[in-house]
Design an enzyme around this catalytic site. Structure first.
Site, mmCIF file in Angstrom:
data_model
loop_
_atom_site.group_PDB
_atom_site.id
_atom_site.type_symbol
_atom_site.label_atom_id
_atom_site.label_comp_id
_atom_site.label_asym_id
_atom_site.label_seq_id
_atom_site.Cartn_x
_atom_site.Cartn_y
_atom_site.Cartn_z
ATOM 1 C CG ASN A 41 -57.196 80.229 -34.782
ATOM 2 O OD1 ASN A 41 -56.820 79.075 -34.584
ATOM 3 N ND2 ASN A 41 -58.442 80.529 -35.117
ATOM 4 N N GLY A 248 -59.016 86.767 -40.268
ATOM 5 C CA GLY A 248 -58.959 87.797 -39.238
ATOM 6 C C GLY A 248 -57.913 87.519 -38.184
ATOM 7 C CG ASP A 249 -58.386 84.415 -35.408
ATOM 8 O OD1 ASP A 249 -58.815 85.434 -34.842
ATOM 9 O OD2 ASP A 249 -58.971 83.319 -35.358
ATOM 10 N NE ARG A 282 -52.350 75.567 -46.709
ATOM 11 C CZ ARG A 282 -51.421 75.181 -45.823
ATOM 12 N NH1 ARG A 282 -50.463 76.036 -45.468
ATOM 13 N NH2 ARG A 282 -51.456 73.971 -45.290
#
Length: 299
Positions: A41, A248-249, A282
């Site tokens: 990610n 977060g990623d 999303r």
């Protein structure tokens, strides 16, 4: 160049009106699969942010391997440092409830085979001024080896303390930049329920001890950081969250890419916060990561 040394997963995602309590069964609304893993990610986020990115780690020899790498390949991420092993590809079982809140169970599988030798190989191809980004979904000995090898080569290291493990407090001290959410930060320092003012005090105290750049993400309240003795704050966007699993990623990848490009730290922090906000609009971890054009338009 950014090298991300970390996990690659397939995410199995179910949605429901609310998250179940322990021992409870709730009826789901939908099910989907998506490429994930905190390493992958963050690599994709850095790539979409405009950086040149290498992904280092392990993938299984199974039917999940190809779809787990599809979006990384589509983004032209360098995958030459990946190894294929007999173990299954890593998976994450994700349940998303009302307001985008989530529960996640991660099965390491192939990610658990990542070794110190893989770490040495990944860092051997790096040069002074490059960036190495890590998380805690691969074995601790591989993380430690990569951090020490990177320091010897004057490579900038960024570690995201998710998911927080028993080794996180010790190993995070080896990195130049540490990114944690508010819960992880409290666990790292062993103090719970911090007010905003106390969080700033603890952040300053830890920075004075280690000299590291420290960043704490606060969800809808933005982000606070300290670097070279100066406190910074940044806000994301006001949004109605659909799925927070990739936020977060996305933040980590965008911050790494922005700093790697030479952006001023305060501007990089704001850009990463905006990107993290957009990722909440999303569904899915990797599908939700915005492009640089989308983020910069909001800025």
């Amino acid at each position: 160049m950014i090298t991300v040394f970390g996990s690659i997963n397939m995410d199995l995602v179910a949605t429901s009106d609310r998250l179940p309590k322990p021992g409870e069964t709730v009826t789901g609304k939908s099910f989907s699969t998506a490429a994930g893993g905190k390493g992958a990610n963050q690599a994709l986020a850095a790539r979409r942010a405009g950086a040149d990115v290498k992904m280092a780690g392990a993938i299984g020899d199974d039917t999940f391997a190809a779809p787990a790498l599809t979006l990384l390949r589509d983004a032209r991420t360098d995958l030459s440092l990946l190894k294929t092993v007999a173990e299954p590809t890593g998976t994450a079982v994700i349940l998303i409830g009302e307001g985008g809140e989530n529960m996640i169970s991660v099965i390491p599988a192939a990610n658990g085979t990542v070794s110190p030798q893989d770490a040495e190989r990944a860092v051997s191809e790096m040069a002074e001024g490059d960036t190495l980004m890590l998380q805690f979904e691969i074995p601790a000995d591989a993380i430690e080896t990569s951090l020490k090898a990177a320091k010897a080569k004057r490579v900038t290291t960024i570690i995201n303390t998710a998911p927080l493990t028993a080794d996180a407090a010790r190993l995070s001290k080896l990195a130049n930049i540490v990114i944690a959410n508010e819960t992880e930060f409290e666990l790292l320092i062993g103090k719970n329920g911090l007010s905003s003012s106390n969080r700033e005090k603890e952040l300053s105290a830890l920075h004075a001890e280690t000299g590291q750049t420290l960043i704490v993400t606060l969800g809808a309240d933005g982000v606070i950081a300290i670097r070279n003795g100066k406190l910074f704050k940044a806000m994301g966007l006001k949004i109605e969250p659909v799925d927070t699993v990739g936020a977060g990623d996305t933040f980590c990848g965008y911050l790494a890419a922005s700093l790697d490009a030479g952006m001023d730290f305060e501007k990089a922090l704001r850009r990463a916060a905006v990107a993290g906000s957009l990722a909440c609009t999303r569904e899915g971890a990797q599908p939700s990561i915005p492009t640089a054009a989308d983020v910069d338009a909001k800025l």
